[in-house]
Design a protein around this motif. Sequence first.
Motif, PDB file in Angstrom:
ATOM      1  N   VAL A  27       0.843  -1.206   0.000  1.00 28.15           N
ATOM      2  CA  VAL A  27       0.000   0.000   0.000  1.00 28.15           C
ATOM      3  C   VAL A  27       0.872   1.248   0.000  1.00 28.15           C
ATOM      4  CG1 VAL A  27      -1.694   1.304   1.342  1.00 28.15           C
ATOM      5  CG2 VAL A  27      -1.921  -1.180   1.121  1.00 28.15           C
ATOM      6  N   PHE A  28       1.959   1.217   0.783  1.00 27.86           N
ATOM      7  CA  PHE A  28       2.865   2.366   0.829  1.00 27.86           C
ATOM      8  C   PHE A  28       3.476   2.625  -0.557  1.00 27.86           C
ATOM      9  CE2 PHE A  28       7.202   3.993   1.414  1.00 27.86           C
ATOM     10  CZ  PHE A  28       6.908   5.194   2.036  1.00 27.86           C
ATOM     11  N   ALA A  29       3.916   1.544  -1.239  1.00 29.66           N
ATOM     12  CA  ALA A  29       4.507   1.710  -2.563  1.00 29.66           C
ATOM     13  C   ALA A  29       3.481   2.243  -3.556  1.00 29.66           C
ATOM     14  CB  ALA A  29       5.082   0.373  -3.053  1.00 29.66           C
ATOM     15  N   LEU A  30       2.251   1.729  -3.509  1.00 26.74           N
ATOM     16  CA  LEU A  30       1.212   2.198  -4.424  1.00 26.74           C
ATOM     17  C   LEU A  30       0.905   3.674  -4.196  1.00 26.74           C
ATOM     18  CD1 LEU A  30      -0.890   1.528  -6.580  1.00 26.74           C
ATOM     19  CD2 LEU A  30      -2.454   0.846  -4.751  1.00 26.74           C
ATOM     20  N   ILE A  31       0.795   4.069  -2.933  1.00 25.45           N
ATOM     21  CA  ILE A  31       0.511   5.486  -2.627  1.00 25.45           C
ATOM     22  C   ILE A  31       1.654   6.369  -3.107  1.00 25.45           C
ATOM     23  CG2 ILE A  31       0.231   7.123  -0.727  1.00 25.45           C
ATOM     24  CD1 ILE A  31      -1.304   4.979   0.779  1.00 25.45           C
ATOM     25  N   MET A  32       2.889   5.921  -2.903  1.00 29.20           N
ATOM     26  CA  MET A  32       4.035   6.739  -3.307  1.00 29.20           C
ATOM     27  C   MET A  32       4.085   6.890  -4.823  1.00 29.20           C
ATOM     28  SD  MET A  32       5.363   7.701  -0.489  1.00 29.20           S
ATOM     29  CE  MET A  32       6.951   8.337  -0.934  1.00 29.20           C
ATOM     30  N   VAL A  33       3.801   5.796  -5.561  1.00 29.65           N
ATOM     31  CA  VAL A  33       3.825   5.873  -7.023  1.00 29.65           C
ATOM     32  C   VAL A  33       2.744   6.830  -7.523  1.00 29.65           C
ATOM     33  CG1 VAL A  33       3.421   4.552  -9.137  1.00 29.65           C
ATOM     34  CG2 VAL A  33       4.867   3.602  -7.324  1.00 29.65           C
ATOM     35  N   GLN A  34       1.522   6.692  -7.010  1.00 29.18           N
ATOM     36  CA  GLN A  34       0.445   7.576  -7.439  1.00 29.18           C
ATOM     37  C   GLN A  34       0.736   9.027  -7.066  1.00 29.18           C
ATOM     38  OE1 GLN A  34      -2.140   6.830  -9.337  1.00 29.18           O
ATOM     39  NE2 GLN A  34      -1.405   4.709  -9.492  1.00 29.18           N
ATOM     40  N   THR A  35       1.262   9.214  -5.877  1.00 29.78           N
ATOM     41  CA  THR A  35       1.603  10.580  -5.454  1.00 29.78           C
ATOM     42  C   THR A  35       2.660  11.179  -6.364  1.00 29.78           C
ATOM     43  OG1 THR A  35       1.100  10.016  -3.159  1.00 29.78           O
ATOM     44  CG2 THR A  35       2.461  11.959  -3.529  1.00 29.78           C
ATOM     45  N   ALA A  36       3.695  10.368  -6.707  1.00 32.90           N
ATOM     46  CA  ALA A  36       4.755  10.870  -7.580  1.00 32.90           C
ATOM     47  C   ALA A  36       4.198  11.260  -8.943  1.00 32.90           C
ATOM     48  CB  ALA A  36       5.847   9.809  -7.724  1.00 32.90           C
ATOM     49  N   LEU A  37       3.304  10.408  -9.512  1.00 33.45           N
ATOM     50  CA  LEU A  37       2.737  10.715 -10.833  1.00 33.45           C
ATOM     51  C   LEU A  37       1.879  11.978 -10.787  1.00 33.45           C
ATOM     52  CD1 LEU A  37       1.747   7.113 -12.012  1.00 33.45           C
ATOM     53  CD2 LEU A  37       3.714   8.496 -12.741  1.00 33.45           C
ATOM     54  N   LEU A  38       0.998  12.076  -9.788  1.00 34.38           N
ATOM     55  CA  LEU A  38       0.125  13.255  -9.702  1.00 34.38           C
ATOM     56  C   LEU A  38       0.933  14.514  -9.433  1.00 34.38           C
ATOM     57  CD1 LEU A  38      -2.859  11.770  -7.640  1.00 34.38           C
ATOM     58  CD2 LEU A  38      -2.812  12.321 -10.078  1.00 34.38           C
ATOM     59  N   SER A  39       1.899  14.413  -8.517  1.00 36.08           N
ATOM     60  CA  SER A  39       2.704  15.587  -8.190  1.00 36.08           C
ATOM     61  C   SER A  39       3.509  16.045  -9.399  1.00 36.08           C
ATOM     62  CB  SER A  39       3.638  15.255  -7.017  1.00 36.08           C
ATOM     63  OG  SER A  39       4.502  16.331  -6.745  1.00 36.08           O
ATOM     64  N   ARG A  40       4.065  15.081 -10.148  1.00 43.41           N
ATOM     65  CA  ARG A  40       4.857  15.455 -11.327  1.00 43.41           C
ATOM     66  C   ARG A  40       3.981  16.118 -12.377  1.00 43.41           C
ATOM     67  NH1 ARG A  40       6.656  13.266 -16.289  1.00 43.41           N
ATOM     68  NH2 ARG A  40       8.865  13.726 -16.729  1.00 43.41           N
ATOM     69  N   MET A 321       7.932  12.990   0.579  1.00 35.18           N
ATOM     70  CA  MET A 321       8.326  12.956   1.990  1.00 35.18           C
ATOM     71  C   MET A 321       7.131  13.258   2.892  1.00 35.18           C
ATOM     72  SD  MET A 321      12.086  14.781   1.844  1.00 35.18           S
ATOM     73  CE  MET A 321      12.232  14.725   3.625  1.00 35.18           C
ATOM     74  N   LEU A 322       6.291  14.263   2.478  1.00 36.19           N
ATOM     75  CA  LEU A 322       5.121  14.614   3.279  1.00 36.19           C
ATOM     76  C   LEU A 322       4.130  13.452   3.322  1.00 36.19           C
ATOM     77  CD1 LEU A 322       3.522  16.711   4.867  1.00 36.19           C
ATOM     78  CD2 LEU A 322       2.587  17.559   2.698  1.00 36.19           C
ATOM     79  N   VAL A 323       3.864  12.840   2.147  1.00 40.54           N
ATOM     80  CA  VAL A 323       2.930  11.718   2.105  1.00 40.54           C
ATOM     81  C   VAL A 323       3.481  10.541   2.898  1.00 40.54           C
ATOM     82  CG1 VAL A 323       1.830  10.034   0.577  1.00 40.54           C
ATOM     83  CG2 VAL A 323       1.895  12.450  -0.060  1.00 40.54           C
ATOM     84  N   ALA A 324       4.800  10.296   2.757  1.00 41.62           N
ATOM     85  CA  ALA A 324       5.411   9.195   3.506  1.00 41.62           C
ATOM     86  C   ALA A 324       5.310   9.439   5.008  1.00 41.62           C
ATOM     87  CB  ALA A 324       6.876   9.021   3.089  1.00 41.62           C
ATOM     88  N   PHE A 325       5.537  10.703   5.411  1.00 43.37           N
ATOM     89  CA  PHE A 325       5.436  11.027   6.832  1.00 43.37           C
ATOM     90  C   PHE A 325       4.010  10.800   7.342  1.00 43.37           C
ATOM     91  CE2 PHE A 325       4.461  14.157  10.152  1.00 43.37           C
ATOM     92  CZ  PHE A 325       5.390  13.778  11.119  1.00 43.37           C
ATOM     93  N   ILE A 326       3.023  11.261   6.549  1.00 45.33           N
ATOM     94  CA  ILE A 326       1.625  11.086   6.961  1.00 45.33           C
ATOM     95  C   ILE A 326       1.277   9.600   7.025  1.00 45.33           C
ATOM     96  CG2 ILE A 326      -0.767  11.519   6.282  1.00 45.33           C
ATOM     97  CD1 ILE A 326       0.182  14.165   5.072  1.00 45.33           C
TER      98      ILE A 326
END
Length: 760
Positions: A27-40, A321-326
């Motif tokens: 779940v952490f990896a999926l959230i990070m990938v989606q966050t990276a794509l949306l943020s980029r 980093m913010l999403v990972a911290f949350i």
Amino acid sequence: MSRNILGDSYHGWLNNRPALIVLVFSVFALIMVQTALLSRQQTLDELERKTEADLNRYILSVEQKLDRFKDLPKLLSTHSELYAVLPLPENETETLRVNRYLEQVNETIGASDTYLMNAEGLTVAASNWASERPFVGGNFRFRPYFQDAIRGQAGRYFALGTTSLQRGYFFSYPVFDKQQVVGVVVVKIDLNDVEEHWADPLLDILVTDVDDVIFISTRPEWQFRTLKPLPPEDQQRVIQSLRYGDSELVPLDIVSREPMSSGSQVITLLDHERKKPDEVDDQLRSRQYLLLSKAIPDTGLHASVLASLKPVEQRMITTLMLVAFIYVALVLLILVLVARHRIKRERSEFQAREHSALEESEARVRAIIDNTHAGLITLDTKGCIASLNPTAEKLFGFNAQEICGQYFSQLLAEEDRAVCWHHIMAPEEREAELMVEASGRRKDHSAFPIELIIGTMNVDSQQQFLVTIHDITERKEYEQQLKNAREDLEFRVQERTADLSRANSKLLEEMALHSRTQNELIQTAKLAVLGQMSAGINHELNQPLTAIRNYADNASAFLQRSKYDVVASNLHEISGLTERMAKIIHPLKEFARKSSGQIEIVSIRAVRDGAMSVMYGRLDKEEITVSWPQNIDELYVRGDTLRLEQVFVNLLSNALQAMAGQLEKRIEIGACLTPDRVTLTLRDLGPGLEDPGKVFEPFYTTKKAGQGLGLGLSISHRIIESLQGRLSASNHPDGGAVFTLELPRAQVRAADETLDKTGS
């Protein structure tokens, strides 16, 4: 019931902990990938909007700058003074006036250069007429802006100046005379200030021509490079036009292009990084840029902006980093809540288990006490028996009802009660526990040995005593048996020691006898050698004796005739002959005497001299040549001189006898040195050894009867072994026997060597 279901579900998750960990990380990896794509994507959209605004601003500034100068050539072409120098300047005064006019106009309008060309493209006047490299006299008819103007229309062009080698944008306009083009006015402007005033480090401005050649850039190293590779024919055309001088027109190192929906591109560019503005390129790195291009109206040029994606990467990292911290905070919060629930549940379970364990422990302790092989008795503070286990009942023959409440001392013999009562009744002198061997007293008043341990314990805040009793009857029996066995062993050891002492004394006597026998045997071997040499000694002494008799007879005759000088001469000869006889006999006396047996530093040269003096007569009689090592003066060993002389005499005698009857008789002695050993080899030219392995056995000989007993080599072998050396025998490949003698090497100082040489 629901609580049990939740508990079972909770236990199920805990038992499948690896799957839970994999799920959390997935779940952490999926959230990070989606966050990276949306943020980029969001950051790219914002960067694209900002970049487009900057590009429009830049294009507007370029248009404004160009609009200031585009109509100036047309205005200058109407000036009447220009006709005076067209088509060829003939009057220097008119030419100078036109040059100054153009110079004044150029300073007023702020252009780079302003100049006038005739119909053939020859520059007849220029604003830089007074500079070191003026345009006057130059022909620029090959330039497109001249060709456009000579056809009667305004021209625009960007290129490097062939004279100034400076970048410039050229505006041209024809000069008409009665509807005929007689010349061209050109205004050159400098666009470098656009580069200099652009201060954003994350944005790079490019201006390209129709061939995508970069001629304006905020990055100097990108000038005159292309955004894409030029076909060979286009590259050749641009080079021949001299538009960019001798520049190679190499494309930028763009390794990938990612088209965007809005028409822009994300490119990956291999770029050199600079540490400081004045340093050369030091490292090639891959960088990503957002490339946005637009055409500059009415110029044929394109303006491009390369925006670095560093802000995009930084924003992505910050967002991740913010999403990972949350996410981690939420996971930790869930873990804390789960842990609290688990602790609460485990606490209740622990209390239930503790109560059950306490009951089990009491039952287990009771079972241990009842089944232990030691007797356990508890006493109160007065020393009365409070309880006892079944083992104690069996040891003393009492049951618990009969003995409880009575004093413990009645279970001990009279002589052991005082020690136990002192330990119980004197707490200030009491140690941690008392351990003694005592005599127990059974119910039938029989005694038996026991080991008694009295310790203290607290029961309900009251001090009591715990008495541990072991029956040591068997141990005492074993101790008595061990004592008897030890006494028997000591007696046997004494007898054996006496036997060994007697045997040792006898062995010492036999060793002393063996040593004396060996020394006598060595001495006997010497005398045997002397006996064998008697013939040679007789021959050596007969000659000087005969001469002495003759000299004595002659001296008597000459004395009667009173010839005293002749008598004196004969007496002198007799004295010399007697001295010669003494020299022959002295080595034999030295060789025959017994050795002291002391280990000392021995010179091989001295051993040679002693052995050769003994063997001289026999060797000379048999005409045998003995060659010794040339470095014999450097050979020193640790040993005994007389014993080593005897060894060499034995070896030389054997070699002499082995070569009897041969035409060539020679003995070769060699030497080899190592840091701790001296190796000597003695080789004869005889027939060799029949069995080299047996030559050192006592009484082994191949000689004829009467020539020896076969003890010489055996004695020599023992002598060398007693000197910590080694003697071996073998046959030489070319014939003859070889005896190898190894001895410990002795280190001698130079001063000792000199003294030894002079003394000898």
